[in-house]
Design a protein around this motif. Structure first.
Motif, mmCIF file in Angstrom:
data_model
loop_
_atom_site.group_PDB
_atom_site.id
_atom_site.type_symbol
_atom_site.label_atom_id
_atom_site.label_comp_id
_atom_site.label_asym_id
_atom_site.label_seq_id
_atom_site.Cartn_x
_atom_site.Cartn_y
_atom_site.Cartn_z
ATOM 1 N N UNK A 73 49.662 69.386 62.352
ATOM 2 C CA UNK A 73 50.107 70.452 61.453
ATOM 3 C C UNK A 73 49.128 71.623 61.405
ATOM 4 N N UNK A 74 47.828 71.340 61.458
ATOM 5 C CA UNK A 74 46.842 72.403 61.267
ATOM 6 C C UNK A 74 46.667 72.690 59.792
ATOM 7 N N UNK A 75 45.419 72.902 59.363
ATOM 8 C CA UNK A 75 45.154 72.886 57.923
ATOM 9 C C UNK A 75 44.556 74.167 57.348
ATOM 10 N N UNK A 76 44.383 75.204 58.132
ATOM 11 C CA UNK A 76 43.618 76.368 57.673
ATOM 12 C C UNK A 76 44.165 76.990 56.399
ATOM 13 N N UNK A 77 45.477 77.128 56.278
ATOM 14 C CA UNK A 77 46.058 77.840 55.137
ATOM 15 C C UNK A 77 46.896 76.934 54.251
ATOM 16 N N UNK A 78 46.685 75.622 54.344
ATOM 17 C CA UNK A 78 47.482 74.673 53.582
ATOM 18 C C UNK A 78 46.689 74.139 52.394
ATOM 19 N N UNK A 79 47.354 74.015 51.244
ATOM 20 C CA UNK A 79 46.696 73.465 50.057
ATOM 21 C C UNK A 79 47.397 72.217 49.550
ATOM 22 N N UNK A 80 48.703 72.102 49.795
ATOM 23 C CA UNK A 80 49.467 70.959 49.306
ATOM 24 C C UNK A 80 50.204 70.302 50.469
ATOM 25 N N UNK A 81 49.990 68.987 50.609
ATOM 26 C CA UNK A 81 50.680 68.202 51.626
ATOM 27 C C UNK A 81 51.540 67.162 50.920
ATOM 28 N N UNK A 82 52.844 67.267 51.101
ATOM 29 C CA UNK A 82 53.784 66.283 50.571
ATOM 30 C C UNK A 82 54.158 65.338 51.711
ATOM 31 N N UNK A 83 53.949 64.051 51.501
ATOM 32 C CA UNK A 83 54.270 63.044 52.508
ATOM 33 C C UNK A 83 55.548 62.338 52.069
ATOM 34 N N UNK A 84 56.652 62.681 52.693
ATOM 35 C CA UNK A 84 57.936 62.076 52.353
ATOM 36 C C UNK A 84 58.060 60.753 53.085
ATOM 37 N N UNK A 85 57.776 59.674 52.375
ATOM 38 C CA UNK A 85 57.768 58.360 52.991
ATOM 39 C C UNK A 85 59.182 57.912 53.349
ATOM 40 N N UNK A 86 59.269 56.883 54.165
ATOM 41 C CA UNK A 86 60.562 56.321 54.538
ATOM 42 C C UNK A 86 61.270 55.833 53.270
ATOM 43 N N UNK A 87 62.569 56.083 53.168
ATOM 44 C CA UNK A 87 63.326 55.648 52.007
ATOM 45 C C UNK A 87 63.384 54.132 51.912
ATOM 46 N N UNK A 88 62.575 53.585 51.005
ATOM 47 C CA UNK A 88 62.454 52.131 50.876
ATOM 48 C C UNK A 88 61.691 51.858 49.590
ATOM 49 N N UNK A 89 62.136 50.917 48.791
ATOM 50 C CA UNK A 89 61.495 50.649 47.507
ATOM 51 C C UNK A 89 60.465 49.529 47.562
ATOM 52 N N UNK A 90 60.255 48.915 48.744
ATOM 53 C CA UNK A 90 59.360 47.764 48.833
ATOM 54 C C UNK A 90 58.132 48.063 49.703
ATOM 55 N N UNK A 91 58.330 48.175 51.016
ATOM 56 C CA UNK A 91 57.204 48.252 51.957
ATOM 57 C C UNK A 91 56.252 49.419 51.698
ATOM 58 N N UNK A 92 56.728 50.653 51.472
ATOM 59 C CA UNK A 92 55.790 51.776 51.351
ATOM 60 C C UNK A 92 54.794 51.632 50.209
#
Length: 211
Positions: free
Chosen positions: A101-120
């Motif tokens: 992604x490259x990080x120079x101008x980024x302040x917020x990273x949202x990690x959209x995990x796999x849709x699952x209520x157990x493993x993640x």
């Protein structure tokens, strides 16, 4: 024994990720929920409203790059991870994606995990915050049925509130169940479709980032 080794190795990489995020002054947020809760729609709206440069999103799905394409169209800097048969993201996958992604101008990273209520819920990705999303169409008892996901959350987003009446959703019961399982979590009530409640969520993330 194998599971313990996997989790131990993942934890080591997660700590490296966390140190890298802090060094770059980036707030990383792990977003967890069931499939169909509205994660991507919520992140689309956040990408349009986020005031501190582009919103970065790492998206986990079993297949297709559909969600990343939607987020890119909304203005996010998004990268898709297709996990195949893996039902969750892990710290090594997040590290590799962050490098792209490259990080120079980024302040917020949202990690959209796999849709699952157990493993993640069991895998630390190196995030500083966890957000669990519960949509009103899933029912009020999800926190009681899947407590591990909600117990680890710093915030819970009650999404699709515009559908509460149609879904015969008992708001007070849902809030009571959340309070019983995750009393530490901040609660935000949103409708991604109608852009309701997003200001409060974004303000909280800005406060967390600044502190």
């Amino acid at each position: 024994m194998l599971q313990q080794r996997l989790l131990s190795r993942n934890s080591l990489q997660a700590e490296l990720n966390r140190a890298q995020f802090r060094a770059n002054r980036v707030l990383a947020v792990n977003v967890l929920s069931a499939p169909g809760s509205g994660k991507t729609a919520l992140l689309e709206q956040m990408a349009r409203l986020w005031p501190m440069g582009p919103l970065a999103v790492i998206v986990g799905d079993l297949a297709t790059e559909r969600d990343a394409q939607r987020l890119q169209a909304a203005g996010a800097r998004a990268l898709q991870i297709c996990t195949g048969d893996l039902c969750h993201l892990d710290a090594a996958l997040v590290s590799a994606a962050w490098g792209e992604l490259g990080s120079d101008d980024l302040r917020l990273l949202m990690i959209e995990n796999v849709g699952n209520l157990v493993c993640p819920a069991a895998f630390d990705l190196g995030e500083q915050l966890r957000i669990a999303i519960l949509s009103v169409t899933e029912g009020e008892d999800k926190p009681l049925k899947y407590p591990a996901l909600f117990k680890g959350a710093d915030a819970v987003v009650l999404n699709k509130i515009d559908l509460a009446k149609a879904a015969d959703f008992d708001r007070q019961l849902a809030i009571a169940n959340l309070a019983a399982v995750a009393p530490q979590a901040r609660l935000f009530e949103t409708s991604a479709r109608l852009q309701q409640g997003l200001d409060g969520l974004i303000s909280w993330l800005i406060d967390e980032l600044e502190h």
